[in-house]
Motif scaffolding. Structure first.
Motif, PDB file in Angstrom:
ATOM      1  N   VAL A 324       0.865  -1.176   0.000  1.00 52.98           N
ATOM      2  CA  VAL A 324       0.000   0.000   0.000  1.00 52.98           C
ATOM      3  C   VAL A 324       0.904   1.229   0.000  1.00 52.98           C
ATOM      4  N   GLU A 325       0.656   2.099  -0.939  1.00 49.19           N
ATOM      5  CA  GLU A 325       1.470   3.315  -1.002  1.00 49.19           C
ATOM      6  C   GLU A 325       0.587   4.522  -0.762  1.00 49.19           C
ATOM      7  N   ARG A 326       1.224   5.553  -0.285  1.00 48.21           N
ATOM      8  CA  ARG A 326       0.455   6.763  -0.014  1.00 48.21           C
ATOM      9  C   ARG A 326       1.340   7.942  -0.381  1.00 48.21           C
ATOM     10  N   ASP A 327       0.844   8.792  -1.268  1.00 47.60           N
ATOM     11  CA  ASP A 327       1.619   9.924  -1.765  1.00 47.60           C
ATOM     12  C   ASP A 327       2.966   9.469  -2.302  1.00 47.60           C
ATOM     13  N   VAL A 331       3.760   2.555   2.608  1.00 46.24           N
ATOM     14  CA  VAL A 331       3.181   2.706   3.933  1.00 46.24           C
ATOM     15  C   VAL A 331       3.072   1.357   4.614  1.00 46.24           C
ATOM     16  N   GLU A 348      -6.966  -2.439  -3.916  1.00 49.48           N
ATOM     17  CA  GLU A 348      -6.499  -1.063  -4.061  1.00 49.48           C
ATOM     18  C   GLU A 348      -7.421  -0.103  -3.334  1.00 49.48           C
ATOM     19  N   ALA A 352      -6.316   2.123  -0.366  1.00 46.41           N
ATOM     20  CA  ALA A 352      -6.423   3.571  -0.436  1.00 46.41           C
ATOM     21  C   ALA A 352      -7.266   4.108   0.707  1.00 46.41           C
ATOM     22  N   GLY A 355      -5.340   3.979   3.833  1.00 46.59           N
ATOM     23  CA  GLY A 355      -3.989   4.549   3.765  1.00 46.59           C
ATOM     24  C   GLY A 355      -3.624   5.391   4.971  1.00 46.59           C
ATOM     25  N   LEU A 356      -4.486   6.317   5.307  1.00 46.35           N
ATOM     26  CA  LEU A 356      -4.175   7.219   6.410  1.00 46.35           C
ATOM     27  C   LEU A 356      -4.060   6.464   7.728  1.00 46.35           C
ATOM     28  N   GLU A 359      -0.988   4.556   7.724  1.00 41.17           N
ATOM     29  CA  GLU A 359       0.139   5.448   7.990  1.00 41.17           C
ATOM     30  C   GLU A 359       0.253   5.700   9.496  1.00 41.17           C
TER      31      GLU A 359
END
Lengths: 828, 120
Positions: A324-327, A331, A348, A352, A355-356, A359
């Motif tokens: 999972v990627e964020r910006d 993450v 996905e 998404a 994500g936060l 994080e």
């Protein structure tokens, strides 16, 4: 592609309508209306759903296969047409939907057949629906074979009912077997499927199972040729409609999972207790075994919520991972069932959506991982402190003990529970000032790298330590404590002190000893050279250090011999001795007796030779002197005997010989010439008197009888009485001296008096005899001309020998014109 | 009458020996106190007998005896000494002397053994 799909969609619509038209108007359909309705549903549902799936997954064959099933169904329905050509096409394609259906069901959901048996079954299905059907069609004469209303078979080669029946039978049997095999494969797949997989394949699979069962019934009834074939066909058609419906249900489910994502977002927005995120995501993805990993950029690894490192599944296993990627930054990773890979959008979307939250949890995991590191690091530090052989003590700024390790217990005798929380007790009174200074430096932020000091033990004794100390700061850099590390160096100190004392002792010994000490290496280069060497040679150590002592000190004609002797020492003849000369700075030659020993280093390698030498020059001279003195004494004795023999021979003997001859002559003439005889006898009597006198003198010269009988005093008085020069005799003796000393004293006086009479022309002589401090003292002083020399006169030399033989000393003072003083001192 | 040369460094002995030998019929033709004088006197006086003391200040009696008896029978040499003959060992026999007479035993009879000299 979209244009193709639009065209296909329009074609599907048209095909459905055409199918209805053909079926309704068919004059050989059993149940035209039902078949028209079901056929329309099948064509439209397959083509429609297929195009929908195709659009969603352009790379998945499931969509195209469904479209193919729909169109092939339309083609197979053409056998109901009244037109012979359309009928023939329908006849040839009558089993075509079977091939596509079997392929579709077996390739669901990922569009690939996968296993070998699935491929075989699909191949057989295609063969049956094409070659098998073509085989039957070539010989089928429908008008004469149960279908009187059917149009003419355009591809009929020859009417052969038995061949056509055989082909039909084979086709039906194969169709039934294919349906059975497909069922078996589906059942097996179900059993091996994971929960998420089942959830995906369930609707289509069950629809297919029912379709398979219906198809088996259809084929079975076709084989038996019973009237139930019509019903079986309708049931089969009805069930077939379920497949695209099931597909739609699947799509709907996907919609439902999207609803789950929406629910997840709502849930996440409500705030989550730490660690509940995984449960929420597991629910959202329908994978209860879901694991979350959080990215730690520092260590480039994923860790779980507890901060433990997470092992990612290897490719091809039942678990798969999705990052999972964020910006644009990593993450987290989701470790999920491999089948969820089919639902990339879901993954996905979930990723998404979360994500936060991920994080946030990642940061928490990172923090925990750091805390974990910190805890491990602290544990290591603690172990280090506990295991340290050095005493470690930490005090706070007030000097209160905070930390006290086991080595400190050993060093100071205090146990940690006795001292922690209490002021430090190990600083002795005399070190208070030094400690205050050290504390001041520490408080100024200095590190004290190492000082040697004394500390106080519990029992009051002092211990020598090497101490290092450093200030301890908190994260803000403020001083919070002081830490000191101490090592017990008492033993080392003692050993050093011992060594120093030993070295001083040896150095003092080497320098004070009245012997020569040199050390030199295998090249004869001087390494040591003690004070005695400096004193003897006149060189200083600084002048000779590193020089070849052979060249420097040993006379050239002895160098080879000395070098050979030293070579033997190096070869192991150690210790050994040798004697050779050393030439001093001012050119004097000294005889040195050396003892040599090789000193080896720890490795047993030859290191250097130490030689201790004794200057034996004087001893050698003394020995030489003694030898000469002995020879002189012997010679003096010989000379004395020669003198006696001569005196006897020349004196008394001659007189006695003459006397004998005179007596014989007197005897011969006593009657013939009495006067002459009387004359001869008178002369003979005088001659005899002379002979007696001479013998007496001679006997006295050999040893004075009065000395033996009456002692030194009487003998010297007799001597003085006979002397031509007046003698003042002073005898101060309480008792007699030992005979050898009396004799020596007598001859000193008698020889001296004889010399006075012969040479001194003195008017008086004083002779003194005494005893003082263990010495017998003899002194003869005249007032004559002087000038006598002990080394010249053999008489005086003989006296000196006689006195020295008794460990005594004879001194002669005889300056010209100042008289002569001869004195002897002999130990009693 | 046999002629005699007396060689001795002790005057007492020379005088006593001359008196003794003359009283016994010998003619003492000369006296010498040392070796050199003795050799000169022997050459000049040609005595029959040389009475030769062994110990002389310049050379000993054996040397003188050898020189005197080197080239002929004359003179007859009689060695004399206050010491015993045994003190001198083979020297007496090798030096050419005809006799050794201890001083205390000197007499005309002792010298007569040498005279008259053997006729050639």
């Amino acid at each position: 592609m979209t244009a193709v799909r639009v065209l296909l969609g329009l074609a599907g619509l048209a095909a459905g309508i055409a199918l209805v038209a053909v079926t309704i108007h068919s004059d050989h359909a059993d149940t035209p209306v039902a078949q028209a309705v079901l056929g329309l549903l099948i064509v439209w549902s397959f083509v429609g759903c297929g195009l929908l799936g195709w659009a969603r997954r352009p790379d998945n064959r499931v969509g195209p296969l469904m479209v193919a099933v729909g169109f092939s169904w339309f083609l197979s329905s053409l056998q109901l047409a009244n037109d012979p050509t359309a009928y023939t096409i329908g006849l040839l394609c009558s089993l075509l939907p079977l091939g596509f259906l079997v392929h579709l069901v077996l390739a669901f959901p990922d569009g690939r057949l996968g296993s070998l048996d699935a491929r075989i079954v699909a191949s057989i299905a295609y063969l049956t629906s094409t070659v098998g059907m073509l085989g039957a069609a070539l010989f089928l004469y429908p008008e004469g074979n149960g279908c009187p209303d059917c149009p003419t078979n355009q591809v009929l080669v020859t009417r052969n009912d038995s061949v056509a029946d055989a082909f039909t039978l084979i086709d039906n049997v194969l169709g039934g077997l294919v349906a059975l095999a497909t069922l078996a494969i589906l059942v097996r797949r179900w059993r091996h499927a994971t929960a998420p997989q089942r959830r995906i394949i369930a609707p289509v699979l069950w629809a297919a199972v029912f379709a398979g069962l219906a198809a088996m019934a259809l084929f079975a009834s076709a084989i038996t040729g019973g009237s139930e074939v019509v019903a079986a066909r309708l049931v089969t058609f009805a069930v077939l409609v379920c497949i695209p419906i099931a597909f739609l249900v699947g799509l709907l489910r996907l919609r439902l999972t999207h609803l789950r994502v929406i629910r997840l977002v709502v849930e996440l927005n409500r705030g989550q207790a730490p660690g509940r995120l995984r449960e929420a995501l597991a629910r959202a993805l329908g994978d209860p075994d879901l694991m979350l990993g959080y990215w730690l950029p520092e260590s480039q690894t994923f860790v779980d919520i507890a901060g433990q490192r997470l092992q990612l599944p290897s490719p091809g296993s039942v678990r798969a991972s999705t990052v999972v990627e964020r910006d644009g930054h990593r993450v987290a990773v989701l470790v999920h069932d491999a089948s969820l890979g089919e639902q990339r959008e879901l993954l996905e979307a979930v990723g998404a959506a979360a994500g936060l939250a991920l994080e946030n949890e990642r940061l928490q995991a990172e923090l925990r991982a750091k805390l974990e590191d910190l805890r491990a690091s602290e544990e290591r530090l603690r172990a280090l402190i506990d295991a340290s052989p050095l005493a470690i003590v930490e005090t706070d700024l007030e000097g209160v003990v905070q930390l006290w390790n086991p080595a400190a217990d050993d060093l100071y005798g205090w146990r940690s529970e006795e001292v922690i929380g209490k002021p430090l007790t190990i600083v002795p009174e005399e070190a208070k000032d030094a400690r205050a200074e050290a504390v001041r430096r520490l408080m100024a932020g200095e590190i004290i790298p190492g000082v040697e000091t004394k500390q106080l033990r519990k029992d009051g004794s002092r211990v020598e330590v090497a101490l290092a100390a450093a200030p301890v700061r908190d994260s803000s850099g403020a001083l919070v404590a002081r830490m000191a590390i101490s090592a017990d160096i008492s033993t080392r100190k003692r050993a050093e002190e011992e060594l120093r004392r030993e070295r001083d002792f040896v150095s003092a010994l080497v320098d004070m000893a009245p012997v020569l000490v040199v050390a030199f290496d295998s090249n004869d280069r001087l390494l040591r050279f003690n004070r005695e060497c400096e004193r003897l040679t006149g060189f200083t150590l600084e002048e000779v250090r590193g020089q070849d002592f052979l060249q420097l000190f040993v006379p050239e004609d002895e160098q080879e011999r000395v070098a050979e002797a030293l070579a033997r020492v190096w070869d192991g003849d150690s210790p050994s001795t040798n004697e050779n000369h050393w030439v001093t700075r001012d050119g004097r030659k000294r005889v040195i007796l050396w003892s040599n020993a090789v000193l080896r280093d720890a490795e047993g390698e030859l290191d250097y030779i130490v030689s201790v030498g004794l200057d034996i020059t004087e001893r050698k001279q003394a020995e030489e002197e003694i030898r000469a003195s002995r020879a002189r004494i012997v010679e003096a004795g010989d000379a004395e005997r020669r003198r006696l023999e001569r005196n006897l021979h020349d004196g008394a003997q001659q007189r006695l010989v003459a006397l004998a001859l005179a007596l014989r002559m007197a005897l011969a003439q006593i009657h013939s010439k009495p006067e002459a005889a009387t004359e001869i006898l008178t002369a003979a009597s005088e001659e005899l008197a002379h002979a007696v006198t001479e013998l007496r003198e001679l006997a006295r010269g050999i040893h004075p009888a009065v000395l033996t009988d009456r002692g030194l005093g009487a003998a010297l008085e007799a001597l003085a009485g006979r002397a031509p020069t007046p003698v003042d005799l002073r005898i101060r003796l309480d008792e007699r001296l030992p005979a050898p000393i009396e004799a020596a004293a007598y001859y000193v006086v008698s020889e001296s008096l004889a010399n006075v009479a012969k040479y001194a022309s003195a008017s008086s002589v004083t002779v003194t005899i005494g005893r003082e401090d263990g010495l017998a003292l003899v002194e003869v002083i005249d007032d004559g001309v002087g000038g006598a020399d002990a080394t010249l006169g053999s008489g005086l030399r003989g006296l000196a020998d006689r006195v020295e033989a008794l460990d005594g000393r004879l001194d002669v003072e005889s300056a010209p014109g100042k008289g002569t003083r001869i004195s002897a001192a002999i130990p009693v | 009458v046999p002629t005699v040369l007396i060689v001795d460094d002790h005057p007492t002995f020379r005088a006593t020996a001359r008196a003794l030998l003359e009283s016994e019929g010998f003619e003492v033709v000369g006296e010498a106190a040392d070796g050199a004088t003795a050799l000169e006197a022997a050459l000049a006086l040609d005595p029959d007998i040389v009475l030769l003391d062994v110990q002389l200040p310049d050379m000993d009696g054996f040397t003188i005896a050898s020189k005197l008896t080197l080239n002929g029978v004359r003179p007859a040499v009689a060695l004399t000494s206050s010491r015993d003959r045994a003190d001198f060992g083979p020297l007496v026999g090798q030096c050419g002397a005809r006799a050794f007479i201890p001083k205390a035993e000197l007499s005309g009879a002792a010298l007569s053994v040498l005279f008259p000299p053997p006729r050639p």
